[in-house]
Write a protein that holds these residues in place. Sequence first.
Motif, short mmCIF file in Angstrom:
data_model
loop_
_atom_site.label_atom_id
_atom_site.label_comp_id
_atom_site.label_asym_id
_atom_site.label_seq_id
_atom_site.Cartn_x
_atom_site.Cartn_y
_atom_site.Cartn_z
N LEU A 1 0.85 -1.20 0.00
CA LEU A 1 0.00 0.00 0.00
C LEU A 1 0.88 1.25 0.00
O LEU A 1 1.84 1.34 0.77
N HIS A 2 0.53 2.19 -0.86
CA HIS A 2 1.25 3.46 -0.91
C HIS A 2 0.25 4.61 -0.83
O HIS A 2 -0.69 4.68 -1.62
N ILE A 3 0.43 5.49 0.15
CA ILE A 3 -0.33 6.74 0.23
C ILE A 3 0.62 7.87 -0.10
O ILE A 3 1.74 7.94 0.42
N SER A 4 0.22 8.72 -1.01
CA SER A 4 1.10 9.76 -1.52
C SER A 4 1.58 10.69 -0.41
O SER A 4 0.96 10.81 0.65
N GLY A 5 2.69 11.35 -0.67
CA GLY A 5 3.24 12.29 0.30
C GLY A 5 2.29 13.43 0.62
O GLY A 5 2.27 13.94 1.74
N LYS A 6 1.47 13.82 -0.35
CA LYS A 6 0.47 14.87 -0.12
C LYS A 6 -0.81 14.32 0.50
O LYS A 6 -1.75 15.08 0.76
N ARG A 7 -0.87 13.00 0.69
CA ARG A 7 -1.97 12.33 1.39
C ARG A 7 -3.31 12.48 0.68
O ARG A 7 -4.36 12.48 1.32
N ASN A 8 -3.27 12.57 -0.65
CA ASN A 8 -4.52 12.76 -1.38
C ASN A 8 -4.88 11.60 -2.30
O ASN A 8 -5.91 11.63 -2.97
N TYR A 9 -4.04 10.56 -2.36
CA TYR A 9 -4.43 9.35 -3.12
C TYR A 9 -3.67 8.15 -2.57
O TYR A 9 -2.64 8.29 -1.89
N ALA A 10 -4.21 6.96 -2.86
CA ALA A 10 -3.61 5.71 -2.40
C ALA A 10 -3.56 4.72 -3.55
O ALA A 10 -4.45 4.68 -4.40
N LEU A 11 -2.49 3.92 -3.59
CA LEU A 11 -2.32 2.84 -4.55
C LEU A 11 -2.05 1.55 -3.78
O LEU A 11 -1.39 1.57 -2.74
N TRP A 12 -2.53 0.43 -4.29
CA TRP A 12 -2.21 -0.84 -3.64
C TRP A 12 -2.12 -1.95 -4.66
O TRP A 12 -2.68 -1.87 -5.75
N ARG A 13 -1.36 -2.98 -4.31
CA ARG A 13 -1.25 -4.18 -5.14
C ARG A 13 -0.87 -5.36 -4.26
O ARG A 13 -0.01 -5.25 -3.39
N CYS A 14 -1.54 -6.48 -4.50
CA CYS A 14 -1.18 -7.73 -3.81
C CYS A 14 -0.24 -8.52 -4.71
O CYS A 14 -0.55 -8.78 -5.88
N PHE A 15 0.91 -8.93 -4.16
CA PHE A 15 1.91 -9.64 -4.94
C PHE A 15 1.84 -11.15 -4.74
O PHE A 15 2.75 -11.86 -5.15
N ASN A 16 0.76 -11.64 -4.15
CA ASN A 16 0.47 -13.07 -4.19
C ASN A 16 -0.03 -13.36 -5.60
O ASN A 16 -1.06 -12.84 -6.03
N PHE A 17 0.72 -14.21 -6.36
CA PHE A 17 0.40 -14.38 -7.78
C PHE A 17 -0.98 -14.99 -7.99
O PHE A 17 -1.57 -14.87 -9.06
N GLU A 18 -1.55 -15.65 -6.97
CA GLU A 18 -2.88 -16.20 -7.10
C GLU A 18 -3.97 -15.16 -6.85
O GLU A 18 -5.15 -15.42 -7.05
N CYS A 19 -3.58 -13.98 -6.41
CA CYS A 19 -4.53 -12.92 -6.11
C CYS A 19 -4.36 -11.75 -7.07
O CYS A 19 -5.11 -11.59 -8.02
N GLY A 20 -3.33 -10.92 -6.85
CA GLY A 20 -3.05 -9.81 -7.74
C GLY A 20 -3.99 -8.63 -7.63
O GLY A 20 -4.04 -7.77 -8.52
N TRP A 21 -4.75 -8.54 -6.52
CA TRP A 21 -5.68 -7.42 -6.34
C TRP A 21 -4.92 -6.11 -6.36
O TRP A 21 -3.92 -5.94 -5.66
N ALA A 22 -5.40 -5.14 -7.14
CA ALA A 22 -4.72 -3.86 -7.26
C ALA A 22 -5.74 -2.77 -7.52
O ALA A 22 -6.85 -3.02 -8.00
#
Length: 359
Positions: free
Chosen positions: A93-114
């Motif tokens: 999970l990454h929340i921007s330095g300005k705290r106005n957006y978030a990105l996420w990705r699951c690196f379990n190859f059976e999942c990959g939720w992003a």
Amino acid sequence: MLLGSRILWAPTNCRGAPPIFSPNNHAFPTTRLFIPSASLKRHENKEVNDYAQLKDKVENLGISCDSINPGEYTRLMCPKCKGGRLMERSLSLHISGKRNYALWRCFNFECGWAGQILAHNNTTSDGVHQLGRMNSPQVLTEESLKLEPLGDMLAAYFAKRMISKDTLKRNHVMQMAGDQVIIAFTYRRSSMLIGCKYRTLEKRFWQEKGTDKVLYGLDDVIEADEIIIVEGEIDKLSVEEAGYPNCVSVPNGAPQSIASKELLPLEEDTRFSYLWNCKEWLEKASRIVLATDGDLPGQALAEELTRRLGKERCWKVCWPKKDEFSSYKDANEVLVNLGSKALKEAIECAVPYEMQNLN
């Protein structure tokens, strides 16, 4: 740095006692971004309000924000797959330095939720896909790719490269059916065919489109504590002839130079997406031996790999001297010209990456 484990090195010759390893915890890497300071009080208040809204939205997705530091990548438990069969913290999970957006990705190859979400937007963009993969990958079979066992011509070609029929068979090296002579290196994960790379005898390469980017020979390092990484499929086969099946090859060769001083964000690091897609295997290794080509692109590849894998656990192979002015280029050159014993010794004599220039 992709994965973090520390190795303690005690100087020894290549025939001496094996190096002593002291693996550190496998914490997910932290990438710090530049966070500009607020010059006005109202900007500070806006960031506080944005962050509160953003945290609410992220937590409504089931992602905990208790230990989040804006501007950093944080490793968490994925609410979709619960860490998979390894029950690991597979969500980045990454929340921007300005705290106005978030990105996420699951690196379990059976999942990959992003996905991603904005503080001032009611929509959420999310999906299931891996880095470097099309959203709707095709199902591959040897029949659908029109592959067949190697014929006499290619068997003779590999024999000249000192690659045995047993090694070719074990690695499922095939050829395309038809009049043209084209080698097919099949990429497999858990024994399933997930990709294919083609090569002509004139060294023209291409890959099957719409497939996962992974390391070649991935099933050979499922539980490996030590992994050898080479620059091409034939080098992987060569290292196996020297007695090391725990070897994988990068799928797309070497860059001409180091891309930039700073690592790209995960979503943009597409050239090296195969490392992230193979994270479940790579993070188990306490020692990674880089046996890339000895030319400038090979050196650039080694440097790019260590930046993502962690220099602390990377070792580098230095190829034997060919003459007073040059060295052999890669694993197959050593195998063909000096034999499997010399190739094995070169791998055994690998030095800690951070000390290679001291020798």
